[in-house]
Write an enzyme that holds these catalytic residues in place. Structure first.
Site, mmCIF file in Angstrom:
data_model
loop_
_atom_site.group_PDB
_atom_site.id
_atom_site.type_symbol
_atom_site.label_atom_id
_atom_site.label_comp_id
_atom_site.label_asym_id
_atom_site.label_seq_id
_atom_site.Cartn_x
_atom_site.Cartn_y
_atom_site.Cartn_z
ATOM 1 N N ALA A 68 0.860 -1.181 0.000
ATOM 2 C CA ALA A 68 0.000 0.000 0.000
ATOM 3 C C ALA A 68 0.899 1.235 0.000
ATOM 4 C CB ALA A 68 -0.881 -0.017 1.239
ATOM 5 N N GLY A 107 0.434 -5.094 0.746
ATOM 6 C CA GLY A 107 -0.627 -5.067 -0.257
ATOM 7 C C GLY A 107 -0.161 -5.626 -1.592
ATOM 8 N N GLU A 110 -0.624 -9.133 -1.317
ATOM 9 C CA GLU A 110 -2.072 -9.398 -1.276
ATOM 10 C C GLU A 110 -2.683 -9.367 -2.675
ATOM 11 O OE1 GLU A 110 -2.577 -6.452 1.939
ATOM 12 O OE2 GLU A 110 -3.718 -8.019 2.958
ATOM 13 N N GLU A 130 3.372 -5.715 7.307
ATOM 14 C CA GLU A 130 2.523 -4.673 7.909
ATOM 15 C C GLU A 130 2.771 -4.511 9.395
ATOM 16 O OE1 GLU A 130 1.565 -6.817 5.630
ATOM 17 O OE2 GLU A 130 0.184 -5.892 4.203
HETATM 18 N N1 3HC Z 1 4.634 3.426 0.117
HETATM 19 C C1 3HC Z 1 5.172 4.621 -0.202
HETATM 20 N N2 3HC Z 1 6.474 4.827 -0.387
HETATM 21 C C2 3HC Z 1 7.274 3.761 -0.256
HETATM 22 C C3 3HC Z 1 6.806 2.482 0.062
HETATM 23 C C4 3HC Z 1 5.406 2.328 0.262
HETATM 24 N N3 3HC Z 1 4.861 1.141 0.554
HETATM 25 N N4 3HC Z 1 7.843 1.634 0.127
HETATM 26 C C5 3HC Z 1 8.940 2.344 -0.154
HETATM 27 N N5 3HC Z 1 8.603 3.637 -0.381
HETATM 28 C C6 3HC Z 1 9.502 4.718 -0.757
HETATM 29 C C7 3HC Z 1 10.527 5.017 0.320
HETATM 30 O O1 3HC Z 1 10.011 5.918 1.272
HETATM 31 C C8 3HC Z 1 11.641 5.626 -0.488
HETATM 32 O O2 3HC Z 1 11.284 6.957 -0.767
HETATM 33 P P1 3HC Z 1 12.403 8.098 -0.899
HETATM 34 O O3 3HC Z 1 13.274 7.656 -2.026
HETATM 35 O O4 3HC Z 1 11.620 9.321 -1.132
HETATM 36 O O5 3HC Z 1 13.115 8.084 0.426
HETATM 37 C C9 3HC Z 1 11.588 4.838 -1.792
HETATM 38 O O6 3HC Z 1 10.271 4.271 -1.848
HETATM 39 C C10 3HC Z 1 12.590 3.704 -1.885
HETATM 40 O O7 3HC Z 1 12.507 2.927 -0.699
HETATM 41 P P2 3HC Z 1 13.802 2.384 0.049
HETATM 42 O O8 3HC Z 1 14.781 3.483 0.193
HETATM 43 O O9 3HC Z 1 13.325 1.714 1.284
HETATM 44 O O10 3HC Z 1 14.334 1.345 -1.026
HETATM 45 P P3 3HC Z 1 14.921 -0.110 -0.825
HETATM 46 O O11 3HC Z 1 15.216 -0.605 -2.173
HETATM 47 O O12 3HC Z 1 15.982 -0.078 0.218
HETATM 48 O O13 3HC Z 1 13.734 -0.988 -0.203
HETATM 49 C C11 3HC Z 1 11.507 -1.877 -0.034
HETATM 50 C C12 3HC Z 1 12.572 -1.228 -0.947
HETATM 51 C C13 3HC Z 1 11.971 -3.257 0.425
HETATM 52 C C14 3HC Z 1 10.241 -2.002 -0.834
HETATM 53 C C15 3HC Z 1 11.311 -0.981 1.215
HETATM 54 O O14 3HC Z 1 11.087 0.339 0.798
HETATM 55 C C16 3HC Z 1 10.160 -1.381 2.079
HETATM 56 O O15 3HC Z 1 10.299 -2.250 2.911
HETATM 57 N N6 3HC Z 1 8.999 -0.713 1.894
HETATM 58 C C17 3HC Z 1 7.858 -0.897 2.728
HETATM 59 C C18 3HC Z 1 7.168 -2.201 2.442
HETATM 60 C C19 3HC Z 1 5.951 -2.335 3.302
HETATM 61 O O16 3HC Z 1 5.988 -2.187 4.493
HETATM 62 N N7 3HC Z 1 4.811 -2.647 2.672
HETATM 63 C C20 3HC Z 1 3.607 -2.798 3.392
HETATM 64 C C21 3HC Z 1 2.861 -1.516 3.361
HETATM 65 S S1 3HC Z 1 1.410 -1.572 4.347
HETATM 66 C C22 3HC Z 1 0.279 -2.363 3.389
HETATM 67 O O17 3HC Z 1 0.594 -2.815 2.326
HETATM 68 C C23 3HC Z 1 -1.098 -2.433 3.939
HETATM 69 C C24 3HC Z 1 -1.966 -3.405 3.187
HETATM 70 O O18 3HC Z 1 -1.958 -4.633 3.849
HETATM 71 C C25 3HC Z 1 -3.389 -2.921 3.133
#
Ligand code: 3HC
Ligand code: NAI
Length: 706
Positions: A68, A107, A110, A130
């Site tokens: 997400a 997501g 998902e 999450e």
């Molecule tokens: N939403 C918005 N921005 C995101 C994002 C997300 N889910 N994931 C990463 N970004 C952004 C980061 O903030 C960063 O932005 P910036 O360049 O402006 O600082 C950019 O993308 C690159 O991210 P990283 O620097 O972390 O890049 P890496 O290559 O080191 O890692 C990654 C990539 C493994 C995808 C890592 O970013 C990560 O773990 N992201 C979060 C994943 C996550 O937690 N997903 C679950 C979200 S909650 C959800 O999905 C709810 C659902 O169940 C309804």
């Protein structure tokens, strides 16, 4: 035909009978509202077009979908919701195939679970992280993952937030096939083509029931994980909600269980823990961007020297070896060098004993380690990190040697905890190459690396330090030069309040318990026992002459140190550690010493509630944090937050002390400081920045924005 769904972050292309759906939303294809709309439109397009036999979804760029869009949380929701998109995907009348490369997280996974067939490329990373953001998988993940994997592996994945590689995902039943070659699109198209050719039909995950067929076994696995989670994640909100949602998978029809999941997801979304953890997520990424990393090119680092093989030198050597770099350690004499090498080997022996490394890999790692008692061994090092005794004279002597032997352009770093790095830099002929790299003990484990920036250092040296942090997988925070930089300077102040409270009536055991209740893994006196009281004692003695005679000084720690009670390593400190125990037990003799000190100081003990304790502890921390920001020692409040979370055990789910202050409200913190100032006006002087922000109606977070 080449049609473009609206908006263009999702495009659809016809390739034979396959409708290719490409998500192109850099950097990581997060599921923003536009992506959700695009995916919905693509399914509708597939269903409406009789000539489409299958749908293939791929991500452009470096990820399938990272989840997400975290930036949308806390803002008004926009239709369609992700659960709606996932249901619609699953209900598609044509087989939906996903070809996953890179991250498929939250997501993103998902979406994949809602498809009918899943292929993973070798670089795929699948997970439901999450929980790390204070959330639960809220788009059917708590229902579909157990249906494919079974309750135990699915719950373990959701509760840990751990990513699975492609092979593991195949074994666990999360994906159907591994793709080969570098090209995700080619692999996906081949799979989709095969499915079309074989007449494969749709295969909604909601109807998969084999993995849940043995209900008693599933229930037993869930109960065991529930008991374990309640114990291990005390204070965290979302883990038990995840378990509750998975219980729904066992007890309820799919649609009702998804509705329950949604309700629990919204509870998590509303929780302050979600806000704290998402603040931490962005702050951890923001700290890595310093003015120098934007404007300078790092120097190449291919070999590293470490001076000193004690606690820190050995830990730093391990951290550097783990990053694949060669290390040369320099010690005073052969015996000290042998000890230094043994310190490094001990760490790897532990890792091998736990089965996390083979003896062969250990040998290969140690082959990159060399030691010497001569500085000349550092002539070719690109970076040298000094970790010798904390004495200015010793440090300067070491830097004089480095100045003599190191090649031009080598980065000269010090791991000093408190000393003036400007003074060290000024003592050599190349102050532009001198930087602080303040690691935390144990250096191969603790994530924080304070990058301390002296006045004369050149920007590319600072950029190099940030690059090194990345290689070492550390969280870097830029700090200015002062006594203690960001973290130790703040620690000195909030630890002083804890000492004041000891003398005023609280016990170390209560203070530690209050800190743990707040979310710290350990309280300040447990930490003192672990770190060893002798270090702080030496510092206090050194500073005694310059201490403000008006400032309150509690002598309890000195009384313990005078008895040789330095903590765990001596078998007693604030706690007793009988027979080398790692967890201490309260000590009546310590309480008697405290009581005697109260009498000596003429204080009348009074009761403190755990809440009283934390209010003082945090008010002192926030107040000093505000000074650290105002003086430019920390670039922004978020740098303070990351420092305290990753170096000092501040609970990540609260975001950090400055985020915490914003959560309770700055006027509340100020009111506390003013109330405490009635007892000790010298200690409790409100930081000017705190007063200013309150007057302007702003919070600390307003200073985090560029
Ligand atoms: N939403 C918005 N921005 C995101 C994002 C997300 N889910 N994931 C990463 N970004 C952004 C980061 O903030 C960063 O932005 P910036 O360049 O402006 O600082 C950019 O993308 C690159 O991210 P990283 O620097 O972390 O890049 P890496 O290559 O080191 O890692 C990654 C990539 C493994 C995808 C890592 O970013 C990560 O773990 N992201 C979060 C994943 C996550 O937690 N997903 C679950 C979200 S909650 C959800 O999905 C709810 C659902 O169940 C309804
Ligand atoms: P330590 O006493 O365990 O190790 C110091 C090592 O330096 C000893 O092995 C000693 O033989 C060696 N040494 C001394 N003079 C030397 C010289 N001239 N040349 C080569 N080697 C020499 O000390 P520790 O705890 O590792 O601390 C080292 C530095 O790291 C200090 O500046 C300290 O403030 C800092 N630091 C310590 C932390 C901790 O938790 N212990 C945390 C962060 C920084």
């Amino acid at each position: 035909m080449n049609t473009e769904a609206t908006p263009s972050v999702v495009t659809t292309t016809r390739l034979g009978r396959v409708l290719l759906v490409t998500i192109n939303h850099p950097p990581v294809n997060a599921l923003s509202v536009d992506v959700r709309r695009g995916l919905l439109a693509a399914v509708q397009e597939a269903d409406a077009d009789a000539s489409v036999a299958a749908v293939l979804i791929v991500g452009a760029g470096r990820a399938f979908i990272a989840g997400a869009d975290i930036r949308e949380f806390g803002k008004p929701s926009m239709a369609p919701s992700l659960p709606e998109v996932c249901s619609r995907l699953e209900a598609c009348r044509k087989p939906v195939v996903v070809a996953i490369h890179g991250p498929a997280l939250g997501g993103g996974l998902e979406v994949a679970l809602s498809a009918h067939y899943r292929l993973a490329m070798p670089d795929a990373r699948l997970g439901l992280p999450e929980v790390l953001l204070g959330l639960l998988p809220g788009a059917g993940g708590t229902q579909r993952a157990p249906r494919l994997m079974g309750v135990k592996p699915a719950l373990e994945m959701m509760l840990s937030g751990r990513h699975q590689g492609a092979g593991e995902a195949l074994t666990l039943g999360l994906v159907d096939r591994l793709g080969e070659g570098p090209d995700v699109l080619a692999a996906g198209l081949a799979y989709a083509g095969e499915l079309v050719a074989s007449g494969a039909g749709v295969r909604p995950t909601r109807e998969a029931d084999a993995a849940l067929a043995d209900k008693p076994a599933s229930q037993a696995a869930l109960d065991a994980l529930k008991a374990d989670t309640a114990k291990k994640t005390a204070g965290l909100f979302s883990p038990l909600k995840i378990i509750e949602a998975v219980q729904g998978a066992l007890d309820l029809p799919f649609d009702e269980a998804v509705a329950l999941e949604r309700q629990l997801f919204l509870q998590c979304l509303d929780s302050p823990q979600r806000a704290g953890l998402i603040h931490a997520f962005f702050a951890e990424r923001e700290v890595a961007k310093s003015p120098e990393t934007r404007n300078a090119t790092p120097r190449a680092i291919d070999s590293v020297g470490v001076i000193g093989g004690g606690t820190m030198g050995a830990g730093i050597a391990v951290a550097v070896l783990n990053a694949g770099l060669p290390v040369t350690m320099v010690e005073r004499d052969d015996a000290a060098l042998a000890r230094g090498r043994a310190n490094v080997e001990k760490v790897y022996d532990g890792i091998v004993a736990k089965g996390r490394m083979t003896p062969e890999v250990r040998a290969a790692v140690m082959a990159r380690f060399s030691g010497s008692t001569s500085y000349d061994a550092l002539a070719r090092a690109d970076l040298v990190i000094e970790a010798v005794f904390e004495e200015m004279g010793v440090k300067k002597a070491v830097f004089a040697e480095l100045d003599r032997v190191c090649k031009p352009g080598a980065v000269l770093a010090t791991n000093t905890s408190y000393l003036d790095i400007d003074e060290i830099a000024a003592s050599v002929s190349r102050p532009q190459d001198v930087v602080g790299l303040h690691f935390f003990s144990p250096a191969h484990i603790m994530k924080l690396l304070e990058i301390v920036v002296p006045a004369q250092v050149s920007a590319d040296v600072v950029a190099t330090a940030f690059e090194l942090a990345k290689k070492l997988k550390k969280v870097p925070v830029r700090a200015g030069v002062c006594d203690g930089f960001i973290g130790n300077r703040m620690l000195a102040v909030y630890r002083a309040t804890a000492d004041h409270m000891l003398e005023d009536g609280a016990s170390p055991y209560q203070i530690d318990a209050a800190a743990r209740e707040f979310g710290y893994p350990m309280g300040p006196f447990q930490v003192a026992d672990l770190a060893g009281g002798d270090i702080g004692w030496a510092t206090r003695k050194r500073k005694a002459a310059t201490r403000d005679p008006e400032a309150r000084y509690v002598q309890i720690a000195d009384r313990l140190c005078e008895r040789g009670w330095f903590g765990q390593k001596t078998g007693r400190g604030y706690y007793l550690y009988p027979k080398g125990a790692r967890v201490g037990i309260p000590d009546d003799e310590v309480l008697a010493i405290i009581e005697a000190e109260r009498q000596r100081a003429g204080t009348t003990p009074r009761p403190f509630s755990n809440q009283d304790i934390m209010r003082r502890y945090l008010a002192a921390m926030v107040n000093e944090g505000a000074r650290v920001v105002a003086e430019g020692i920390a670039l922004r409040p978020l740098d303070v937050d990351v420092t305290l979370v990753h170096g000092y055990g501040f609970p990540r789910f609260r975001g950090g002390p400055m985020k915490y202050a914003d959560t309770v409200g700055l006027p509340t913190i100020l009111a506390d400081i003013q109330a405490f100032a009635r007892e000790d006006p010298l200690f409790w002087q409100p930081a000017p920045l705190l007063l200013q922000l309150i007057e302007e109606g702003r919070d600390f977070d307003s200073l985090n924005k560029p």
